[in-house]
Design a protein around this motif. Structure first.
Motif, short mmCIF file in Angstrom:
data_model
loop_
_atom_site.label_atom_id
_atom_site.label_comp_id
_atom_site.label_asym_id
_atom_site.label_seq_id
_atom_site.Cartn_x
_atom_site.Cartn_y
_atom_site.Cartn_z
N THR A 8 0.96 -1.19 0.08
CA THR A 8 0.01 0.08 0.00
C THR A 8 0.70 1.16 0.09
O THR A 8 0.16 2.35 -0.09
N LEU A 9 2.23 1.05 0.06
CA LEU A 9 3.33 2.09 0.20
C LEU A 9 3.02 3.04 1.48
O LEU A 9 3.71 4.22 1.43
N LYS A 10 2.23 2.34 2.52
CA LYS A 10 2.32 3.05 3.79
C LYS A 10 3.70 3.28 4.44
O LYS A 10 4.45 2.23 4.46
N ASN A 11 4.08 4.45 4.73
CA ASN A 11 5.36 4.81 5.36
C ASN A 11 6.46 4.24 4.75
O ASN A 11 7.71 4.38 5.44
N ILE A 12 6.59 4.25 3.38
CA ILE A 12 7.84 3.84 2.73
C ILE A 12 8.89 4.97 2.63
O ILE A 12 9.89 4.72 3.08
N SER A 13 8.49 6.00 2.21
CA SER A 13 9.21 7.09 2.26
C SER A 13 9.75 7.46 3.64
O SER A 13 10.85 7.89 3.71
N GLU A 14 9.01 7.50 4.59
CA GLU A 14 9.29 7.75 6.08
C GLU A 14 10.56 6.95 6.59
O GLU A 14 11.53 7.40 7.13
N MET A 15 10.31 5.52 6.04
CA MET A 15 11.15 4.35 6.34
C MET A 15 12.64 4.80 6.05
O MET A 15 13.57 4.79 6.89
N PHE A 16 12.66 5.35 4.74
CA PHE A 16 14.01 5.72 4.15
C PHE A 16 14.69 6.81 4.65
O PHE A 16 15.81 7.38 4.79
N TYR A 17 13.66 8.04 4.96
CA TYR A 17 13.86 9.11 5.55
C TYR A 17 14.51 9.11 7.01
O TYR A 17 15.43 9.62 7.23
N TYR A 18 13.93 8.11 7.96
CA TYR A 18 14.44 7.59 8.98
C TYR A 18 16.00 7.07 8.87
O TYR A 18 16.72 7.47 9.54
N ALA A 19 16.13 6.27 8.02
CA ALA A 19 17.49 5.68 7.76
C ALA A 19 18.49 6.66 7.34
O ALA A 19 19.53 6.62 7.92
N GLN A 20 18.05 7.71 6.44
CA GLN A 20 19.10 8.95 5.93
C GLN A 20 19.45 9.50 7.23
O GLN A 20 20.28 10.00 7.55
N LYS A 21 18.26 9.82 8.10
CA LYS A 21 18.33 10.76 9.25
C LYS A 21 19.41 10.01 10.35
O LYS A 21 20.03 10.63 11.06
N ALA A 22 19.28 8.63 10.40
CA ALA A 22 20.13 7.99 11.50
C ALA A 22 21.54 8.31 11.28
O ALA A 22 22.40 8.11 11.99
N VAL A 23 21.85 8.54 9.93
CA VAL A 23 23.23 8.61 9.44
C VAL A 23 23.66 9.96 9.59
O VAL A 23 24.69 10.37 10.09
N LEU A 24 22.69 10.84 9.31
CA LEU A 24 23.14 12.30 9.19
C LEU A 24 22.91 13.18 10.62
O LEU A 24 23.73 14.05 10.82
N HIS A 25 21.96 12.63 11.04
CA HIS A 25 21.76 13.09 12.59
C HIS A 25 21.59 12.12 13.48
O HIS A 25 20.35 11.77 14.04
N PRO A 26 22.58 11.41 13.71
CA PRO A 26 22.17 10.11 14.63
C PRO A 26 21.88 10.44 16.13
O PRO A 26 22.41 11.58 16.76
N THR A 27 21.24 9.69 16.82
CA THR A 27 20.68 9.85 18.19
C THR A 27 21.65 9.49 19.18
O THR A 27 22.41 10.07 20.00
N GLY A 28 22.43 8.48 18.79
CA GLY A 28 23.40 7.69 19.77
C GLY A 28 24.31 8.44 20.30
O GLY A 28 24.56 8.38 21.44
N PRO A 29 25.07 9.25 19.57
CA PRO A 29 26.09 10.20 20.19
C PRO A 29 25.41 11.05 21.16
O PRO A 29 26.35 11.60 21.98
N LEU A 30 24.25 11.44 21.05
CA LEU A 30 23.73 12.72 21.80
C LEU A 30 23.18 12.31 22.79
O LEU A 30 22.91 12.99 23.90
N TYR A 31 22.40 11.31 22.95
CA TYR A 31 21.12 10.98 24.02
C TYR A 31 21.32 9.38 24.29
O TYR A 31 21.41 8.44 23.62
N VAL A 32 21.08 9.32 25.64
CA VAL A 32 20.88 8.02 26.39
C VAL A 32 19.25 7.78 26.57
O VAL A 32 18.74 8.58 27.49
#
Length: 603
Positions: free
Chosen positions: A152-176
């Motif tokens: 149904t294409l539900k959340n497909i573009s969101e999934m890749f946006y989250y993946a991109q964001k995880a690389v460019l703006h990762p949470t790990g180094p910033l937040y516990v």
């Protein structure tokens, strides 16, 4: 600064969970019934991605690829999407029993960000998010989770946006996640940023300071209403986030924590990258040490912009206005740096006050020293201290590269402000005492040093006036055991040479005479001969000619009598300190050696 130039996303998971379908649905924007075992690597151009970064999407197929190839792909990836099917409990179990451990074991060093992707939500009427949240608690590298449908294409573009964001703006180094707080490294970085932007050093960010910060990071001022809203949020959530209508460090950290909790990592990363941080929250070398080329024969020194910045920095941290920095004031000044650019025994190198605290004169002199001799170190600390943020220009612009020395000689005058004098003499000829008096350390009346034990060779630096202009003179003590030991090349490269001998020791002059004949006769470097310990009766030197005759023959100024013994109480200036002015003047006017000789012979 520090942002990746591309993003490589790898999809892994059990067979038939829909990895390939997810990729094809993203690209074609429709679901294909006919799906190949593996999608070809796809590159999405920068202009169609939200972050304007080209993105490579890589599929994995257990049918077509080996375990070894999989590990290789994991190591090349910037983010891994672990896909499971929401209607297949085994595929979700495999996320923790196989896929997450495999990703972890394939990577050495910094963990690879992971996105958990539950596909085929069109087949069920329930959610697996609660179960996935439990998994996330045990795997901090999981940046986010998303349920979607390739059909149904539900959340497909969101999934890749989250993946991109995880690389460019990762949470790990910033937040516990467990403590719901910033990481220690992130706090440290933001504390440095707060400190740099606190221009008046009062421990608070005023509206003006916040506006400068906002403009530097986001190229736009804060709207007054937004500023009031921010303060209202702080006042409501934490007790001491606002003080005197200004934001405290605690408030500043809380705001960035809030951004992350609201999914606005990019805001925090924008700030961090503006101040030179990379994905590991280290300030990058490129940011700290911009390229400054110093051609052969030229030197590096602070220009008026660099001097102004450092002088203001000193004045802001001299809280008690006593013209010197106490150890606590010095620590506060260098808080944004891993350590000061000099050793703790700086009192052996520059002038200090009676308590051993660095004066403004000593502070500026030391910066002149490291800018000349250790330019990368000076640039690095200007970067840490925020020169480029406060002055809004690269800290390379705080440095002046002087013209080539041969031009100074041709014009018979140097326009530089920092000069190096190499002090050469036999052991116990008085070199250390000569260097010490330059920074105000005298010998007591028994001939003992009042400030410190000798530990030569070493450097001292202080300002001297040459015809009303302030110049920095660096004395470099050159230690050579005997005349048979050759001088190193760097020992002969300087602006002026001081050849010092003990006038009270019959063997002392022979050494400097031989050094002069071997290294400096016929060179363009001005030379001054100094007869030290002039408070003691001079003795005849065991050499073929006496010092005065030697200097006359070689067109040198006559030996300058010098004593480092303390002057009587009540006199403000040591009687022999004019020797440093003489050396500096010879360095500024290098071609006037003959004129110096005539001048000093007829005084």
């Amino acid at each position: 600064m520090g942002m990746r130039k591309n993003v490589r996303i790898l999809l892994v998971g059990d067979r038939s969970v829909g990895k390939t379908s997810l990729i094809l649905s993203l690209v074609s924007e429709e679901f294909n019934e006919d799906v190949p075992p593996k999608a070809e690597e796809i590159t999405i151009p920068a202009d169609v991605t939200p972050e304007q970064v080209p993105t490579h999407i890589v599929d994995f197929s257990a049918v077509e690829q080996t375990e070894e190839q999989l590990v290789d792909e994991i190591q090349r990836a910037h983010v891994v999407c672990v896909v499971y099917s929401v209607d297949d409990e085994d595929s979700l179990d495999h996320v923790t029993s196989h896929w997450l451990p495999l990703v972890r074991s394939s990577i050495q060093g910094t963990p690879l960000p992971v996105i958990l992707v539950g596909n085929k939500v069109d087949l069920v009427d329930y959610s697996t998010i609660d179960m996935v949240m439990t998994i996330m608690e045990g795997y901090p590298e999981i940046e986010s989770c998303v349920e979607c449908s390739a059909r149904t294409l539900k959340n497909i573009s969101e999934m890749f946006y989250y993946a991109q964001k995880a690389v460019l703006h990762p949470t790990g180094p910033l937040y516990v996640l467990e403590s719901q707080d910033l990481t220690d490294e992130c706090k440290k970085a933001l504390t440095r940023i707060f400190k740099i932007c606190d221009f008046d050093n009062d421990g608070l960010l005023s509206d003006t300071e916040l506006n400068v910060f906002q403009k530097r990071c986001f190229n736009a001022p804060l709207q007054p209403q937004l500023l009031e809203d921010v303060k209202a949020v702080l006042s409501k959530n934490i007790g001491d986030g606002v003080h005197n209508n200004c934001i405290t460090l605690k408030g500043f950290l809380f705001l960035h924590c809030l951004f992350i909790q609201r999914g606005r990592n990019e805001t925090v990363w924008t700030v961090l990258r503006k101040f030179g941080y990379n994905d590991s929250l280290k300030v990058t070398k490129d940011y700290l040490v911009p390229s400054v080329r110093v051609p052969h024969g030229c030197t590096s020194e602070l220009n008026h912009r660099g001097q102004h910045f450092l002088q203001k920095l000193f004045e802001r941290h001299d809280k008690d206005r006593d013209g010197a920095l106490s150890s606590s004031e010095m620590n506060a000044l260098f808080m944004p740096c891993p350590s000061p650019p000099w050793r703790s025994d700086f009192g052996k190198t520059v002038a200090t006050n009676s308590r051993g605290w660095m004066t403004l004169q000593g502070f500026m002199s030391y910066w002149s020293l490291i800018t000349l001799l250790e330019l990368p170190l000076a640039l690095e600390h200007l970067g840490y201290l925020g020169y480029n943020i406060i002055e809004n220009e690269s800290h390379a612009n705080a440095i002046h590269v002087t013209r080539e020395k041969s031009l100074d000689l041709a014009k018979k005058q140097s326009s530089r402000n920092v000069y190096q004098c190499n002090v050469i003499g036999h052991q116990k000829s008085g070199k250390s005492a000569f260097c010490d008096l330059h920074i105000g350390h005298t010998l007591d009346l028994n001939g003992k040093q009042t400030k410190r034990e000798t530990d030569s060779p070493r450097l001292t630096v202080n300002s001297v006036l040459v015809y009303g202009q302030e110049k920095q003179l660096i004395l470099h003590e050159v230690e050579v055991k005997n005349v048979a030991d050759p001088l190193m090349t760097e020992d002969t490269l300087c602006d002026v040479v001081c050849l010092i001998y003990d006038g009270n020791h019959p063997k002392s002059f022979e050494y400097v005479a031989e050094i002069y004949l071997r290294y400096f006769q016929g060179s363009k470097v001005p030379v001054l001969v100094v007869a030290s310990k002039s408070d003691l009766p001079p003795v005849r030197q065991d050499y073929i000619v006496q010092p005065d005759e030697f200097c006359s023959r070689h067109k040198l100024a006559p030996p300058h009598s010098f004593s480092a013994i303390a002057t009587p109480a009540g006199t403000t200036q040591h009687k022999d300190k004019d020797v440093y002015v003489k050396l500096a003047t010879m360095a500024v006017f290098p071609r006037f050696q003959a004129a110096w000789v005539l001048f000093y012979r007829h005084r």
